[in-house]
Design an enzyme around this catalytic site. Structure first.
Site, short mmCIF file in Angstrom:
data_model
loop_
_atom_site.label_atom_id
_atom_site.label_comp_id
_atom_site.label_asym_id
_atom_site.label_seq_id
_atom_site.Cartn_x
_atom_site.Cartn_y
_atom_site.Cartn_z
N CYS A 1 8.11 -8.80 -13.35
CA CYS A 1 6.94 -9.83 -13.06
C CYS A 1 5.73 -9.00 -12.31
O CYS A 1 4.57 -9.85 -14.25
CB CYS A 1 7.12 -10.16 -11.89
SG CYS A 1 8.22 -11.69 -11.54
N GLY B 1 7.04 -1.83 -11.63
CA GLY B 1 7.84 -2.29 -12.37
C GLY B 1 8.40 -3.33 -12.07
O GLY B 1 7.40 -4.31 -11.42
N LEU C 1 0.76 -1.15 -0.05
CA LEU C 1 -0.12 -0.43 0.58
C LEU C 1 0.84 1.21 -0.25
O LEU C 1 0.62 2.18 1.13
CB LEU C 1 -1.12 0.37 1.67
CG LEU C 1 -2.44 -1.38 1.07
CD1 LEU C 1 -2.68 -0.44 2.16
CD2 LEU C 1 -2.75 -0.78 -0.34
N ASN C 2 2.43 1.09 -0.51
CA ASN C 2 2.81 2.42 -1.06
C ASN C 2 2.99 3.24 -2.00
O ASN C 2 3.17 2.38 -3.09
CB ASN C 2 4.04 1.56 -0.08
CG ASN C 2 5.28 1.73 1.10
OD1 ASN C 2 3.94 2.05 1.58
ND2 ASN C 2 5.97 0.57 1.37
N ALA C 3 2.42 4.10 -2.12
CA ALA C 3 1.72 5.20 -2.85
C ALA C 3 3.30 5.38 -3.95
O ALA C 3 4.53 5.31 -3.38
CB ALA C 3 1.51 5.99 -2.75
P1 NAI Z 1 16.61 -14.04 -16.41
O1 NAI Z 1 16.57 -14.21 -16.94
O2 NAI Z 1 17.22 -13.35 -15.10
O3 NAI Z 1 17.43 -15.93 -15.96
C1 NAI Z 1 17.03 -16.47 -16.50
C2 NAI Z 1 18.20 -17.20 -16.77
O4 NAI Z 1 17.58 -18.68 -18.05
C3 NAI Z 1 19.32 -16.87 -17.47
O5 NAI Z 1 20.52 -16.72 -17.49
C4 NAI Z 1 19.70 -17.27 -19.15
O6 NAI Z 1 20.34 -17.58 -19.22
C5 NAI Z 1 18.91 -18.44 -18.36
N1 NAI Z 1 18.55 -19.61 -20.79
C6 NAI Z 1 17.61 -19.28 -20.81
N2 NAI Z 1 17.51 -20.84 -21.54
C7 NAI Z 1 18.19 -21.19 -21.33
C8 NAI Z 1 18.55 -22.58 -21.40
N3 NAI Z 1 17.71 -22.88 -23.11
N4 NAI Z 1 19.23 -23.61 -20.73
C9 NAI Z 1 19.74 -22.99 -19.94
N5 NAI Z 1 19.86 -22.01 -19.54
C10 NAI Z 1 18.89 -20.62 -20.68
O7 NAI Z 1 14.86 -14.18 -15.05
P2 NAI Z 1 14.32 -14.76 -13.68
O8 NAI Z 1 14.38 -13.18 -13.67
O9 NAI Z 1 15.11 -15.22 -13.28
O10 NAI Z 1 13.04 -15.35 -14.31
C11 NAI Z 1 12.71 -17.06 -14.58
C12 NAI Z 1 10.91 -17.43 -14.57
O11 NAI Z 1 10.84 -16.72 -12.82
C13 NAI Z 1 10.39 -16.20 -15.15
O12 NAI Z 1 9.77 -16.87 -15.95
C14 NAI Z 1 9.67 -15.53 -14.27
O13 NAI Z 1 8.76 -15.56 -15.03
C15 NAI Z 1 9.92 -15.97 -12.89
N6 NAI Z 1 10.23 -14.93 -12.12
C16 NAI Z 1 10.49 -14.87 -11.21
C17 NAI Z 1 11.05 -13.89 -10.56
C18 NAI Z 1 11.56 -12.87 -10.25
O14 NAI Z 1 11.75 -11.69 -9.07
N7 NAI Z 1 13.51 -12.60 -11.43
C19 NAI Z 1 10.62 -14.13 -9.44
C20 NAI Z 1 9.36 -15.42 -9.89
C21 NAI Z 1 9.41 -15.70 -10.99
#
Ligand code: NAI
Length: 438
Positions: free
Chosen positions: A262, A259, A252-254
């Site tokens: 996610c 961004g 609830l922080n405006a």
């Molecule tokens: P990220 O972009 O930081 O990491 C993804 C990694 O996967 C990259 O290092 C990339 O090089 C690697 N990669 C891609 N294709 C590959 C393959 N075929 N083989 C091996 N490595 C491969 O992404 P992030 O932020 O970790 O997000 C991952 C998923 O988790 C997304 O679906 C996101 O929506 C979800 N998510 C993210 C959160 C966050 O706070 N960042 C929190 C909860 C869920």
């Protein structure tokens, strides 16, 4: 247990290291060799408090290893977690190329009974598609596909993983359920709730959670705007409504609009899922639209504070990351704010404790990056606080004022006290809070 995690980004690296900390033997794979080289040499590819020590401890204990390719090394894994990116496509739907490619690459090496677990945030029904891919590549193999969405927050990722509010696992068979129970046993033993659902429900839970939180933020931002018109204080409104346990104080922080990697993409992907099946989500649609507008327009606060023009002015931007304690710049409000200021003819100086390298490709080349808030304020006609890093709560206001051309602060995170700032002789504007004149 032996586990593999594909993708060593924010989610994959944290999950892999935490699984190792729980006692499992984890192979973390990323197809970006520079990332793996950096991790192996002790350099974390992301800023996440405590991660370097956690990784170092588990590597030293022999429980955590890294690789750049998916090969036979995964063949003794009881579960293979997919934690690759699922960014927004041009049409707002989730890009599943990386998930599908990772599953295809794993398929030849899976052992019978292995569980392929989607930890990436994936549209409802993706588990079915993963099952189809596995059935095509390995028709003879009995494997399970589960959904295990991740709820960790960047900046508090390790504690979120180790002390989760809940663990959600979507399964379609007993094997997947048993493997998930065993993997998470060290956490459930300490009281973490483990919720099993069908796979599609689990996929929906992740989108519903993020869309609800986005809605909560969108709502308080709308209340903030109205507060400015009617002379009420949104910070106190948040306390006043948040004490109602049905509402809750969190989220609830405006501010300048939500961004991050996610909320914007997940809300949009859910809306597109609804559109694809002919369903309507008018509330979510408005939340997304209002947030986009907010991020594009919030820079006008700075324009207004300087009398309607920033042409030729210097603006010091404090905070670039989409939130504190992370270096993640994905969909950060600072991107829109800096773009507007640049377009309107301002010179921009910027400081962020962690995200300046990540910011450079996303901000105009003319931005001058500074080593601390005071260097950032040098010669500035206004300071805009865009990310609520703790160090901005305790700024030395006299020192700041001494280096600025004009003492103007636009606090988009409400981190400062209007009374204190104004007592130092600053012109001060924040979000949804009355100033001295109100
Ligand atoms: P990220 O972009 O930081 O990491 C993804 C990694 O996967 C990259 O290092 C990339 O090089 C690697 N990669 C891609 N294709 C590959 C393959 N075929 N083989 C091996 N490595 C491969 O992404 P992030 O932020 O970790 O997000 C991952 C998923 O988790 C997304 O679906 C996101 O929506 C979800 N998510 C993210 C959160 C966050 O706070 N960042 C929190 C909860 C869920």
């Amino acid at each position: 247990m032996r586990l593999s995690v594909i993708g060593a980004g924010y989610v994959g690296l944290v999950s892999g290291a935490c699984f190792a900390e729980l006692g499992h033997s984890v192979l973390c794979i990323d197809n970006n060799p520079a990332k793996i080289d950096a991790i192996r040499s002790g350099q974390m590819p992301i800023y996440e408090p405590g991660l370097d020590a956690l990784v170092a401890r588990n590597v030293a204990a022999g429980r955590l290893t890294f690789a750049t390719g998916i090969d036979a090394a995964i063949s003794d894994s009881a579960a293979v977690f997919i934690a690759v990116g699922t960014p927004s496509r041009f049409d707002g739907r989730a890009e599943l190329t990386f998930v599908h490619a990772a599953v295809e690459a794993c398929a030849p090496f899976l052992k019978a009974g292995a569980v392929v677990v989607n930890k990436s945030t994936v549209p409802i029904g993706t588990g079915d598609r993963v099952e189809e891919i596995l059935a095509t590549v390995r028709p003879e193999l009995a494997v399970s596909v589960a959904s295990n969405p991740e709820f960790l927050r960047e900046g508090a990722a390790i504690s979120d993983f180790m002390e989760p509010d809940r663990i959600v696992v979507g399964v379609e068979d007993d094997n997947a359920r048993a493997v998930a129970e065993a993997i998470y046993a060290p956490l459930t033993a300490k009281g973490a709730p483990l919720l099993f659902t069908r796979r599609r429900t689990s996929e929906m839970i992740k989108y519903a959670a993020n869309s609800f939180l986005a809605t909560k933020l969108g709502f308080i931002n709308e209340i903030a705007d109205l507060c400015e018109h009617v002379g009420a204080d949104v910070a106190e409104v948040a306390v006043g409504i948040g004490l109602d346990s049905r509402i809750g104080r969190k989220f609830l922080n405006a501010g300048p609009g939500f961004g991050g990697s996610c909320f914007p993409k997940d809300a949009l992907a859910l809306l597109n899922t609804a559109n694809d099946v002919g369903a309507q989500m008018p509330i979510l649609e408005r939340v997304i639209h209002a947030n986009d507008l907010r991020k594009r327009n919030i820079g006008r606060k700075i324009l207004k504070a300087l009398g309607g023009s920033v042409r030729g002015a210097t603006i010091g931007v404090l905070g670039l990351a989409f939130k504190p304690e992370t270096d993640d710049m994905r969909e950060a409000p600072s991107i829109d704010i800096v773009a507007s200021l640049d377009y309107w003819g301002a010179a921009i100086r910027a400081y962020d404790p962690a995200a300046m390298e990540q910011a450079k490709p996303k901000l105009p080349a003319s931005v001058v990056y500074c080593d601390d808030p005071y260097a950032c304020a040098e010669g500035a006609d206004a300071i805009a606080i865009v990310t609520e890093w703790n160090e901005f709560r305790t700024l030395d206001l006299a020192r700041l004022k001494a280096v600025m051309r004009r003492p103007v602060i636009v606090d988009m995170r409400n981190v400062l006290s209007a009374a204190e700032v104004e007592a130092q002789g600053f012109q001060y504007d924040s979000v949804g809070r009355p100033g001295r004149e109100a």
